[in-house]
Design an enzyme around this catalytic site. Structure first.
Site, PDB file in Angstrom:
ATOM      1  N   ASP A   1       5.477 -37.539 -56.294  1.00 52.98           N
ATOM      2  CA  ASP A   1       4.132 -37.193 -55.820  1.00 52.98           C
ATOM      3  C   ASP A   1       3.173 -38.242 -56.377  1.00 52.98           C
ATOM      4  OD1 ASP A   1       1.614 -36.186 -55.367  1.00 52.98           O
ATOM      5  OD2 ASP A   1       1.971 -34.273 -56.406  1.00 52.98           O
TER       6      ASP A   1
ATOM      7  N   GLY B   1      -1.687 -34.905 -45.021  1.00 52.34           N
ATOM      8  CA  GLY B   1      -0.695 -35.760 -45.667  1.00 52.34           C
ATOM      9  C   GLY B   1      -1.082 -36.171 -47.068  1.00 52.34           C
TER      10      GLY B   1
ATOM     11  N   ASP C   1      -3.282 -38.272 -47.995  1.00 48.46           N
ATOM     12  CA  ASP C   1      -4.746 -38.347 -48.111  1.00 48.46           C
ATOM     13  C   ASP C   1      -5.297 -37.000 -48.604  1.00 48.46           C
ATOM     14  OD1 ASP C   1      -7.322 -39.341 -47.811  1.00 48.46           O
ATOM     15  OD2 ASP C   1      -7.300 -39.342 -45.608  1.00 48.46           O
TER      16      ASP C   1
ATOM     17  N   SER D   1       1.335 -45.183 -43.026  1.00 52.04           N
ATOM     18  CA  SER D   1       1.591 -45.061 -41.566  1.00 52.04           C
ATOM     19  C   SER D   1       2.933 -44.430 -41.211  1.00 52.04           C
ATOM     20  CB  SER D   1       1.487 -46.411 -40.834  1.00 52.04           C
ATOM     21  OG  SER D   1       0.149 -46.815 -40.669  1.00 52.04           O
TER      22      SER D   1
ATOM     23  N   GLY E   1       4.051 -41.448 -41.878  1.00 61.90           N
ATOM     24  CA  GLY E   1       4.004 -40.000 -41.733  1.00 61.90           C
ATOM     25  C   GLY E   1       3.359 -39.630 -40.403  1.00 61.90           C
TER      26      GLY E   1
ATOM     27  N   TYR F   1       1.072 -40.910 -38.751  1.00 64.04           N
ATOM     28  CA  TYR F   1       0.797 -42.036 -37.852  1.00 64.04           C
ATOM     29  C   TYR F   1       2.036 -42.552 -37.120  1.00 64.04           C
ATOM     30  CZ  TYR F   1      -4.187 -42.641 -38.970  1.00 64.04           C
ATOM     31  OH  TYR F   1      -5.546 -42.477 -39.085  1.00 64.04           O
TER      32      TYR F   1
HETATM   33  N1  AR6 Z   1       2.990 -38.454 -52.607  1.00 63.97           N
HETATM   34  C1  AR6 Z   1       3.669 -39.460 -52.002  1.00 63.97           C
HETATM   35  N2  AR6 Z   1       3.880 -39.499 -50.661  1.00 63.97           N
HETATM   36  C2  AR6 Z   1       3.391 -38.494 -49.913  1.00 63.97           C
HETATM   37  C3  AR6 Z   1       2.668 -37.406 -50.462  1.00 63.97           C
HETATM   38  C4  AR6 Z   1       2.477 -37.404 -51.876  1.00 63.97           C
HETATM   39  N3  AR6 Z   1       1.804 -36.427 -52.501  1.00 63.97           N
HETATM   40  N4  AR6 Z   1       2.305 -36.569 -49.447  1.00 63.97           N
HETATM   41  C5  AR6 Z   1       2.793 -37.108 -48.307  1.00 63.97           C
HETATM   42  N5  AR6 Z   1       3.453 -38.258 -48.578  1.00 63.97           N
HETATM   43  P1  AR6 Z   1       0.790 -39.558 -44.136  1.00 63.97           P
HETATM   44  P2  AR6 Z   1      -0.052 -41.805 -42.412  1.00 63.97           P
HETATM   45  C6  AR6 Z   1       4.131 -39.203 -47.671  1.00 63.97           C
HETATM   46  O1  AR6 Z   1       0.979 -38.691 -42.933  1.00 63.97           O
HETATM   47  O2  AR6 Z   1       1.200 -41.738 -41.632  1.00 63.97           O
HETATM   48  C7  AR6 Z   1      -3.879 -38.297 -42.866  1.00 63.97           C
HETATM   49  O3  AR6 Z   1      -4.398 -37.193 -42.187  1.00 63.97           O
HETATM   50  C8  AR6 Z   1       4.531 -38.737 -46.289  1.00 63.97           C
HETATM   51  O4  AR6 Z   1       5.726 -37.969 -46.368  1.00 63.97           O
HETATM   52  O5  AR6 Z   1       0.121 -38.973 -45.318  1.00 63.97           O
HETATM   53  O6  AR6 Z   1      -0.547 -43.161 -42.859  1.00 63.97           O
HETATM   54  C9  AR6 Z   1      -4.902 -39.408 -43.008  1.00 63.97           C
HETATM   55  O7  AR6 Z   1      -6.213 -38.914 -43.186  1.00 63.97           O
HETATM   56  C10 AR6 Z   1       4.731 -40.071 -45.583  1.00 63.97           C
HETATM   57  O8  AR6 Z   1       6.010 -40.620 -45.908  1.00 63.97           O
HETATM   58  O9  AR6 Z   1      -0.039 -40.922 -43.753  1.00 63.97           O
HETATM   59  C11 AR6 Z   1      -4.756 -40.145 -41.714  1.00 63.97           C
HETATM   60  O10 AR6 Z   1      -5.511 -39.521 -40.674  1.00 63.97           O
HETATM   61  C12 AR6 Z   1       3.667 -40.963 -46.209  1.00 63.97           C
HETATM   62  O11 AR6 Z   1       3.218 -40.266 -47.391  1.00 63.97           O
HETATM   63  C13 AR6 Z   1      -3.290 -40.033 -41.409  1.00 63.97           C
HETATM   64  O12 AR6 Z   1      -2.841 -38.863 -42.079  1.00 63.97           O
HETATM   65  C14 AR6 Z   1       2.469 -41.215 -45.326  1.00 63.97           C
HETATM   66  O13 AR6 Z   1       2.237 -40.085 -44.528  1.00 63.97           O
HETATM   67  C15 AR6 Z   1      -2.522 -41.201 -41.955  1.00 63.97           C
HETATM   68  O14 AR6 Z   1      -1.180 -41.119 -41.541  1.00 63.97           O
END
Ligand code: AR6
Length: 186
Positions: free
Chosen positions: A20, A42, A44, A129, A131, A133
């Site tokens: 995390d 996610g 964020d 990107s 997740g 995205y």
């Molecule tokens: N620690 C590490 N990795 C994580 C955590 C965590 N606590 N939580 C999720 N992940 P994403 P994106 C992973 O969807 O694709 C948001 O709404 C997750 O499993 O968070 O860039 C933003 O505001 C995945 O492998 O980001 C944007 O609108 C990775 O982090 C949008 O999502 C990224 O997933 C960005 O989408």
């Protein structure tokens, strides 16, 4: 961590770990943000929840218009262990012919430059990107690691670049790391 999870490039160690990112004790953590910079789901959402409301206040005050896809901005870490959060905006995957690889590389490059400007010695990244995205994991992992490698081959004060991953993206990063390491050995 075994050797398959680490790669020494110039004076810096690139590491892969599952965890995390909000709990990382590094100088800076990167956030996978959107261009509005107002929080989201996610990673964020997790970073905003852990940092507390001061993070959103700072973003509203200093970045009222957000930041474009492919760029990054830095804030304080607020309640996080990390001193800074670098909010990077990766692309939404739209099939791959809309500049996605270059925009993803640019999001990492901008983050690394900011980290160096701030004087950070360590930074942790999530899989930007990969997740919500929808960027394909293998291709996205390769862009991430190749961009970090290229940055570290130039002047940089970074000593640790750590990818803090979820189970789903970890194998893609591990494969990309071993491929790039193999290429580096020639
Ligand atoms: N620690 C590490 N990795 C994580 C955590 C965590 N606590 N939580 C999720 N992940 P994403 P994106 C992973 O969807 O694709 C948001 O709404 C997750 O499993 O968070 O860039 C933003 O505001 C995945 O492998 O980001 C944007 O609108 C990775 O982090 C949008 O999502 C990224 O997933 C960005 O989408």
């Amino acid at each position: 961590m075994d050797e398959a999870d680490a790669w020494q490039v110039a004076g810096c160690r690139i590491e892969l770990t599952i965890g995390d990112i909000t709990r990382e004790r590094v100088d800076a953590i990167a956030n996978a943000a959107n261009s509005a910079l107002r929080g989201g789901g996610g990673v964020d959402g997790a970073i905003h929840a852990a940092a507390g409301p001061g993070l959103l206040d700072e973003l509203r005050r200093d970045h009222p218009d957000g930041t474009p896809t492919g760029s990054a901005v830095a804030t304080a870490g607020h309640a996080l262990e990390a001193r800074w959060v670098i909010h990077a905006v990766g692309p939404i995957w739209r099939g791959g012919a809309h500049g996605e690889p270059e925009l993803l590389a640019s999001a990492y490059r901008s983050s690394l430059r900011l980290a160096d400007e701030l004087g950070a010695a360590s930074i942790a990244f999530p899989a930007i990107s990969l997740g919500i995205y929808g960027y394909p994991m293998e291709a996205g992992a390769r862009v991430a690691l190749a961009t970090v490698r290229d940055h570290l081959r130039g002047p940089s004060r970074l000593r640790i670049v750590r990818f803090v991953l979820r189970d789903a993206s970890y194998p893609a990063f591990r494969d990309a790391l071993s491929e790039l390491r193999g290429e580096a050995r020639g």
